[in-house]
Enzyme design. Structure first.
Site, PDB file in Angstrom:
ATOM      1  N   ASP A  37     -24.632  33.754  -1.155  1.00  0.00           N
ATOM      2  CA  ASP A  37     -25.103  35.113  -1.442  1.00  0.00           C
ATOM      3  C   ASP A  37     -24.016  36.121  -1.095  1.00  0.00           C
ATOM      4  O   ASP A  37     -23.681  36.289   0.080  1.00  0.00           O
ATOM      5  CB  ASP A  37     -26.371  35.382  -0.621  1.00  0.00           C
ATOM      6  N   ASP A  38     -23.461  36.758  -2.109  1.00  0.00           N
ATOM      7  CA  ASP A  38     -22.429  37.790  -1.921  1.00  0.00           C
ATOM      8  C   ASP A  38     -21.080  37.231  -1.469  1.00  0.00           C
ATOM      9  O   ASP A  38     -20.274  37.954  -0.875  1.00  0.00           O
ATOM     10  CB  ASP A  38     -22.867  38.884  -0.928  1.00  0.00           C
ATOM     11  N   CYS A  77     -28.411  40.296  -6.750  1.00  0.00           N
ATOM     12  CA  CYS A  77     -29.146  39.052  -6.472  1.00  0.00           C
ATOM     13  C   CYS A  77     -30.197  38.639  -7.505  1.00  0.00           C
ATOM     14  O   CYS A  77     -30.094  37.585  -8.117  1.00  0.00           O
ATOM     15  CB  CYS A  77     -29.866  39.180  -5.132  1.00  0.00           C
ATOM     16  N   ARG A  81     -29.980  35.354 -10.037  1.00  0.00           N
ATOM     17  CA  ARG A  81     -30.737  34.116  -9.766  1.00  0.00           C
ATOM     18  C   ARG A  81     -31.653  33.748 -10.934  1.00  0.00           C
ATOM     19  O   ARG A  81     -31.808  32.574 -11.283  1.00  0.00           O
ATOM     20  CB  ARG A  81     -31.564  34.293  -8.492  1.00  0.00           C
ATOM     21  N   LYS A 134     -32.747  31.059   0.037  1.00  0.00           N
ATOM     22  CA  LYS A 134     -33.275  32.361  -0.409  1.00  0.00           C
ATOM     23  C   LYS A 134     -33.693  32.287  -1.876  1.00  0.00           C
ATOM     24  O   LYS A 134     -32.890  31.938  -2.733  1.00  0.00           O
ATOM     25  CB  LYS A 134     -32.188  33.418  -0.212  1.00  0.00           C
ATOM     26  N   HIS A 136     -35.867  34.937  -3.941  1.00  0.00           N
ATOM     27  CA  HIS A 136     -35.660  36.279  -4.510  1.00  0.00           C
ATOM     28  C   HIS A 136     -35.999  36.401  -5.998  1.00  0.00           C
ATOM     29  O   HIS A 136     -35.412  37.199  -6.733  1.00  0.00           O
ATOM     30  CB  HIS A 136     -34.224  36.786  -4.251  1.00  0.00           C
ATOM     31  N   SER A 159     -34.233  39.037   0.347  1.00  0.00           N
ATOM     32  CA  SER A 159     -32.976  39.156   1.089  1.00  0.00           C
ATOM     33  C   SER A 159     -33.195  39.282   2.591  1.00  0.00           C
ATOM     34  O   SER A 159     -34.224  39.783   3.054  1.00  0.00           O
ATOM     35  CB  SER A 159     -32.176  40.360   0.593  1.00  0.00           C
ATOM     36  N   HIS A 233     -24.679  37.256   2.940  1.00  0.00           N
ATOM     37  CA  HIS A 233     -25.296  38.577   2.749  1.00  0.00           C
ATOM     38  C   HIS A 233     -25.516  39.189   4.140  1.00  0.00           C
ATOM     39  O   HIS A 233     -25.962  38.490   5.051  1.00  0.00           O
ATOM     40  CB  HIS A 233     -26.638  38.359   2.041  1.00  0.00           C
ATOM     41  N   ASP A 285     -23.790  34.207  -6.049  1.00  0.00           N
ATOM     42  CA  ASP A 285     -24.675  34.964  -6.948  1.00  0.00           C
ATOM     43  C   ASP A 285     -24.062  36.265  -7.467  1.00  0.00           C
ATOM     44  O   ASP A 285     -24.515  36.816  -8.463  1.00  0.00           O
ATOM     45  CB  ASP A 285     -26.030  35.254  -6.270  1.00  0.00           C
ATOM     46  N   ASN A 286     -23.072  36.781  -6.752  1.00  0.00           N
ATOM     47  CA  ASN A 286     -22.374  38.008  -7.181  1.00  0.00           C
ATOM     48  C   ASN A 286     -21.194  38.202  -6.253  1.00  0.00           C
ATOM     49  O   ASN A 286     -21.004  37.446  -5.292  1.00  0.00           O
ATOM     50  CB  ASN A 286     -23.309  39.237  -7.192  1.00  0.00           C
ATOM     51  N   LYS A 306     -19.687  43.523  -5.561  1.00  0.00           N
ATOM     52  CA  LYS A 306     -21.130  43.459  -5.824  1.00  0.00           C
ATOM     53  C   LYS A 306     -21.668  44.780  -6.364  1.00  0.00           C
ATOM     54  O   LYS A 306     -21.362  45.849  -5.827  1.00  0.00           O
ATOM     55  CB  LYS A 306     -21.838  43.136  -4.506  1.00  0.00           C
TER      56      LYS A 306
END
Ligand code: MG
Length: 462
Positions: A37-38, A77, A81, A134, A136, A159, A233, A285-286, A306
């Protein structure tokens, strides 16, 4: 005579041996998707970070394939996803919004049940399926992983910076010295909350242990393990074993624990004797959340992070590992996307792609098997419902640009600004004036693309 019988006996024993080995060889491959994540393009040793140590990911790259032009489907996010899970751009299933960029704890929507997830497709083919991490894509019961094709769910439903308590330090202060009690995030097993606030200091380790258990239990396969880590994240947390260990500070500690986790997962696959029948993809994811200063990651030489459709927001560090199938030490510089995992999973399992909907996915298996060329030559960069930019081969045309933060309104470009991303990965030098023919071609591609669009109403605004 006796000898002939003995020979026949030996032959039949060999044949029985071969036959009993056959089902394992013919079994569809397992799929593991590790999704950070991130995590930024520049945050791994094998993608050039000078001080973050990632020996396990470096080994994964050395034994597998590194993708240098691999894109998440969205710069934040929830849409990212949704697109990974369905092989479709987020606006096709309403998993994006121009006003609320992701799902929040007060959201009522989620991934619609009409969508086909990778888990549902594989489950229909006999795969055991687990989502550990996660989610989301909706925290209300109809939208949980167990209602989207997963047998097993363990993780946080949104998150790790949500459900912030009222008396936590104000603004970004809470992130600089994070304490788990500042965020009342639930940890769930299947459909039940089992811990609140989730103890985030041990979360990477616990996800890893759950993943290892699932792999061991399902080693006879086939299985699909989706492992979307909550980290890196913000707020950043790690176990005591990884505290004050990295030269890169807290953010580096977190990445080094994720790297350890990848090592554990791959070792478990090896020990189970299923490495040659298991594809493991590692990605993000980003891009990095740059507004969090040193607690956000790095997009390396890419522009912005992001939230933005500059490449730093969407191009992500990606590895594929499948010993005996993916050539060791190979590099794919062709275009590919998280959305391509959908068609890849279908091809691996021998399932036809659904024909009743528009898909945005390309099968990567020919590329993985032979280090061949990518079949994807376009990529559409969306910010929610807005088509901001288009990539065609090495070219990227921006119709609109907007920085991730600090630029409230997008800037419209007519004619578009044009960058050659293979010559200019940092998107610095506009060459639109020299290449009107490229802009012409990209306009045609956009016109074709728009014919396929039937944007769904936003689930994020419910
Ligand atoms: Mg993210």
């Amino acid at each position: 005579m006796m000898r002939r019988y003995r020979l026949a006996f030996l032959l039949s024993a060999v044949l029985i041996g071969l036959c009993s080995a056959a089902p394992a060889a013919q079994q569809p491959p397992n799929l593991i998707v590790i999704f950070c994540d991130d995590l930024g393009y520049g945050d791994l040793g094998c993608f050039g970070h000078p001080t973050i140590r990632t020996p396990h990911l470096n080994r994964m790259a050395a034994e597998g394939m590194k993708f240098t032009q691999f894109y998440a489907a969205a710069p934040v996010c929830t849409p990212s996803r949704a697109a990974l899970m369905t092989g479709r751009l987020p606006l096709r299933n309403g998993m994006c919004s121009n006003t609320r960029r992701v799902l929040f704890p007060d959201s009522k929507g989620g991934l619609p049940s009409e969508e086909i997830t990778i888990a549902e497709a594989l489950k229909a083919k006999g795969y055991a399926t687990a989502c550990i991490g996660k989610w989301h894509l909706g925290h209300l019961p109809p939208f949980l992983p167990t209602n989207h094709g997963f047998d097993v769910y363990f993780g946080i439903p949104y998150s790790n910076d949500m459900d912030r308590i009222a008396d936590a330090p104000r603004g970004r202060e809470a992130f600089w010295q994070p304490k788990i009690e500042y965020w009342n995030v639930p940890l769930m097993r299947q459909t039940q909350i089992i811990e609140r606030p989730a103890d985030q200091t041990t979360i990477t380790r616990r996800y890893t242990e759950e993943a290892q258990r699932f792999i061991r239990e399902r080693r006879d396969g086939p299985f699909f393990l989706y492992l979307p880590h909550s980290m890196p994240h913000v707020p950043l947390f790690r176990t005591p074993e990884f505290t004050d260990r990295s030269l890169r500070g807290l953010y580096g500690d977190v990445i080094e624990e994720l790297d350890w986790s990848v090592g554990q997962v791959l070792e478990t696959v090896r020990e189970a004797g299923i490495a040659e029948n298991t594809l493991v993809m590692f990605t993000s994811d980003n891009g990095p959340w740059l507004t969090f200063d040193q607690q956000g990651g790095s997009a390396g030489l890419l522009r912005d992070g992001k939230g933005s459709t500059w490449d730093g927001g969407m191009r992500v560090p990606t590895l594929a590992w499948w010993p005996g199938t993916v050539a060791a030490g190979s590099v794919c510089a062709g275009l590919a996307s998280t959305m391509d995992i959908f068609a890849t999973a279908h091809a691996m399992a021998g399932i036809e792609l659904p024909r009743d909907r528009v898909l945005d996915t390309h099968d990567l298996t020919p590329l993985l098997r032979s280090s061949g060329a990518s079949t994807r030559d376009t990529f559409f960069y969306y910010r929610a419902y807005e088509l901001m930019a288009v990539r065609w081969g090495p070219w990227k045309a921006h119709f609109m640009t907007q920085a991730a933060y600090g630029q409230p309104k997008p800037e419209t470009h007519d004619p578009p600004v044009l960058y050659h991303l293979e010559h200019d990965p940092s998107e610095k030098y506009d060459v639109a004036g020299q290449h009107p023919e490229v802009l012409e071609k990209i306009r045609e591609l956009v016109a074709e693309h728009r014919k396929t669009l039937e944007p769904a109403p936003s689930q994020l605004e419910l």
